[in-house]
Design an enzyme around this catalytic site. Structure first.
Site, short mmCIF file in Angstrom:
data_model
loop_
_atom_site.label_atom_id
_atom_site.label_comp_id
_atom_site.label_asym_id
_atom_site.label_seq_id
_atom_site.Cartn_x
_atom_site.Cartn_y
_atom_site.Cartn_z
N HIS A 98 -3.56 -5.20 0.13
CA HIS A 98 -3.05 -5.74 1.40
C HIS A 98 -3.14 -7.27 1.38
CE1 HIS A 98 -2.75 -1.96 3.81
NE2 HIS A 98 -3.64 -1.54 2.93
N GLU A 141 -1.80 -9.45 3.16
CA GLU A 141 -1.76 -10.10 4.48
C GLU A 141 -3.14 -10.51 4.96
OE1 GLU A 141 -1.59 -5.57 5.33
OE2 GLU A 141 -0.73 -6.97 3.89
N CYS A 163 0.84 -1.20 0.00
CA CYS A 163 0.00 0.00 0.00
C CYS A 163 0.88 1.26 0.00
CB CYS A 163 -0.98 -0.04 1.16
SG CYS A 163 -2.34 1.14 0.99
#
Length: 592
Positions: free
Chosen positions: A526, A528, A399
Site C-alpha cells: 500500500h 499510499e 493490493c
C-alpha cells in the site's frame, strides 16, 4: 516535555485530526521535535477489524499497527513515523490493566477505574511521548494528544479524568488544552450560534479541564462580536478564540492557525524555546496551499472500489492522488465508481446505474483499483482492469487491485476462464492468487502480513524502479492475506506481464508491469501510506504522470519535472518566494 491535549465538542468528525496535525506542523516549523498520540475510546484493541463504513480507512504503520486514520494525518503533515503504541484505545488500556491484575501486580487490591485505569492512561502517554518519531532518533519536545469522540461521551470519561489528574502531575506550564467546537449557522437567519460551544465548554470545565484555546469550526470567518461572546461565556480572552473556517485545502489550516497567533500563544503559555524567525517549512506550505487554488488543467481518475459511498474509506488513497496531482500541476478529479455497478447483474436490474458507471470510467484519464476485502464487486473491478489494459489507459492496482489484474490477465490473455483467487473460489483449476501460509483463518485481528517489508527490483529497466529513483529495493507497508501464486509466474511473463518486484526471498510477487502499455502497474503493498504532500508516492505519481500525458517526457528527462511544473509559477508571480528548483527533488523514502 510539553503536552497539548485536543478535545472536541458538539459533534464528532469536526476536524480534530486536521487541527491536531496543523498544530504539530506549525510547532515543527519552529524547529521543535513533535510527536502525536491518538486516543480512541472504543473497546476494540485496534482498528484492524473495522469495516471502512464503520470507522473509515484502516491506516497501517511501519510496525504493522492497524490504527485510526488520524495517525495518517499526523504522519503526512509532520513527515514522521509513528508506532502502534501511538494509537491508544480503551481496549488496550483495559487489556494491559487486566494482564497486570492476573499477574498479581496489584497485590490483592481492588482494581478500579480510578486510580488504576486512569494511572495506566497517564503512564502510557508519558512513556510514548518520549519515543522518537524522526530518523535522527531525537526525543520529542512536544506531544500533541487527540482525544476522539466528544466531551460528555460515557466511554471517554476515564480519559477526561486521567487528563484532569495529568495536568497537575506534569504542572501547568507543561500542559494545555485545545477544545474544538462547532459554530452552526442556520440558513434561515445566517447568524453564527455560540450556545453549543458554551454548553460544550461548560461540560468540559465541569469535568475538571479548562480550555486554553477554543478553536471554532465554522463555514465563514467568525464575527468579532461572536468571538467576544464566546470569550465572555467560556472564560478565555478573545485572542484565545481561534477561527477555523472552511477552506479550499486542508494545507491552509496550519497557515490559518499561524496567522491568528497560535505559535505566539504557545511560546508564552508553555515557555517553548522558539526564536521568532522566518520559517522555511511554513513558506513551502504557503506556496503549496496557494498552488492548489491556481491549478487550471484537470486530470480525472476513476476510483473503482467497494466502499465508494464513504470517501473516508480511501483517505490515504485520495491524499496520495492529491499529492501526485499537485506535483504534475493538475487539479484532481476523483470519479468514485462502485465496482458492482460495472457488472452484468446491474445492467439487467438497474441499466441506468450501469451505463452511468461505464460512462464515468470511459471518460476518465486513468483507472485506480485500490485494496479491499470481500467478493462483492470483484467482477466489476476486473471489467475495469480489462478496459484499461485493452484501451491502453493508465492503470494502478493496489493490493487486491494487483491480484485482480493478474486474474484478469490469466482469463483474457492466457485463456484460463476460471482463473481466480482462492479467496473467492477455492475450487478454481487455475488458482492464480492463493492463501498465504502464515494467514490464520480462525482469528481476524492482526493475522495478516502487516507493516514494512522490503521489495527487491528484478529488472533494471522497470518503470517503477525509475520512478523510485533507480534504487535496488524499496521498503513499503503491507496489509494482505493472499498473494500471487509464484508457481504460475512463468506463464504470465511469457505473455508480457512482468513481475519486476519480489520480496527478499523471491517467493512473493510484489510489483507487476505490462509490456508495451502506457502505464499498467500493480503493487502488492500500500504505497499510499507513505505518501507525503511534498514527497508523493512513486506508483501514484506514475499514474498521474501517465494520466496527464507527461510520463514519457518525465522518464526521458531522467525523472525530472519540466520547468513549467516548478513549485511556483514565476511568470505570473514576481513576488513569489519559491525556490528556483523543481517542486520535488523526488528523494523518496526508498530505503528507510
Amino acid at each position: 516535555m510539553k503536552y497539548i491535549l485536543v478535545t472536541g465538542g458538539v459533534i464528532s468528525g469536526i476536524g480534530k485530526g486536521i487541527i491536531a496535525s496543523s498544530v504539530g506542523t506549525i510547532l515543527k516549523s519552529c524547529g521543535l521535535y513533535v510527536t502525536a498520540i491518538k486516543i480512541d475510546p472504543y473497546i476494540n484493541i485496534d482498528a484492524g477489524t473495522f469495516s471502512p463504513y464503520e470507522h473509515g480507512e484502516v491506516f497501517v504503520l511501519d510496525d504493522g499497527g492497524e490504527v485510526d486514520l488520524d495517525l495518517g494525518n499526523y504522519e503526512r503533515f509532520l513527515d514522521i513515523r509513528l508506532t502502534r503504541e501511538n494509537n491508544l484505545t480503551t481496549g488496550k488500556i483495559y487489556q494491559s490493566v487486566i494482564t497486570k491484575e492476573r499477574r498479581g501486580d496489584y497485590l490483592g487490591k481492588t482494581v478500579q477505574v480510578v486510580p488504576h485505569i486512569t494511572d495506566a492512561i497517564q503512564e502510557w502517554v508519558m512513556k510514548q511521548a518520549k519515543i522518537s518519531v524522526d530518523d535522527d532518533g531525537v526525543e520529542p519536545q512536544v506531544c500533541v494528544i487527540e482525544l476522539g469522540g466528544t466531551v460528555g461521551d460515557i466511554e471517554s470519561m476515564p480519559f477526561i479524568e486521567a487528563f484532569r489528574q495529568f495536568q497537575f502531575k506534569v504542572k501547568r506550564e507543561n500542559f494545555c488544552n485545545i477544545h474544538v467546537s462547532l459554530i452552526p449557522q442556520p440558513n434561515t437567519t445566517g447568524e453564527q450560534k455560540t450556545k453549543p460551544t458554551q454548553n460544550s465548554v461548560r461540560e468540559l470545565r465541569g469535568l475538571g479541564l479548562s480550555p486554553d484555546l477554543i478553536m471554532c469550526r465554522c463555514s465563514t470567518p467568525l464575527e468579532t462580536s461572536v468571538k467576544e461572546k464566546i470569550s465572555m461565556f467560556c472564560h478565555v480572552e478573545p485572542s484565545q478564540v481561534i477561527c477555523v473556517q472552511d477552506v479550499s485545502s486542508v494545507y491552509k489550516v496550519p497557515l490559518l492557525l499561524e496567522d491568528q497567533g497560535v505559535v505566539s500563544y504557545f511560546c508564552q503559555r508553555l515557555s517553548l524555546p522558539i526564536t521568532m524567525r522566518p520559517r522555511k517549512m511554513l513558506t513551502k506550505w504557503k506556496e503549496m496551499a496557494d498552488r492548489t487554488a491556481r491549478l487550471l488543467e484537470h486530470v480525472s481518475i476513476a476510483l473503482v472500489g467497494k466502499y465508494t459511498k464513504l470517501s473516508d474509506s480511501y483517505t490515504s488513497v485520495i491524499k496520495a492522488l492529491e499529492h501526485s496531482a499537485l506535483a504534475v500541476n493538475h487539479k484532481l478529479e476523483v470519479k468514485y465508481i462502485d465496482s458492482a455497478d460495472l457488472e452484468a447483474a446491474t445492467q439487467q436490474d438497474e441499466p441506468v446505474k450501469y451505463h452511468e458507471a461505464w460512462q464515468k470510467l470511459c471518460s476518465s484519464h486513468g483507472v485506480l483499483v485500490p485494496g479491499g476485502f470481500g467478493v462483492r464487486g470483484t467482477e466489476g473491478k476486473m471489467h475495469a482492469i480489462n478496459w484499461a489494459r485493452e484501451k491502453n489507459k493508465p492503470f494502478l492496482g493496489v493490493c487486491l487491485g494487483m491480484q485482480l489484474a493478474v486474474c484478469e490477465f490469466a482469463r483474457n490473455v492466457l485463456g484460463w476462464e476460471d482463473a481466480n483467487s482462492t479467496e473467492f473460489n477455492p475450487e478454481s483449476s487455475h488458482p492464480v492468487v492463493i492463501d498465504m501460509l502464515e494467514h490464520n483463518p480462525g482469528q481476524m485481528g492482526g493475522t495478516m502480513r502487516l507493516g514494512k517489508r522490503r521489495t527487491m527490483f528484478k529488472s533494471s529497466t522497470s518503470v517503477m524502479r525509475k520512478l523510485y529513483g533507480d534504487v535496488e529495493y524499496v521498503d513499503e507497508r503491507h496489509r494482505h492475506r493472499f498473494e500471487v501464486n509464484p508457481e504460475l509466474k512463468h506463464h504470465f511473463e511469457e505473455k508480457g506481464l512482468q513481475f519486476v518486484g519480489q520480496d527478499v526471498e523471491g517467493e512473493r510477487m510484489e510489483i507487476i508491469e505490462l509490456e508495451n502499455h502506457c502505464y499498467f502497474v500493480g503493487v502488492q503493498y500500500h504505497p499510499e501510506f507513505t505518501s507525503r504532500p511534498m514527497k508523493p508516492s512513486p506508483p501514484y505519481f506514475g499514474l498521474l504522470l501517465a494520466a496527464a500525458g507527461k510520463l514519457p517526457s518525465y522518464l526521458a528527462k531522467g525523472c525530472r519535472l519540466s520547468p513549467r511544473d516548478t513549485y511556483s509559477d514565476h511568470s505570473d508571480r514576481s513576488d513569489s518566494s519559491s525556490p528556483e528548483t523543481d517542486l520535488f527533488e523526488l528523494k523518496f523514502h526508498s530505503a528507510s
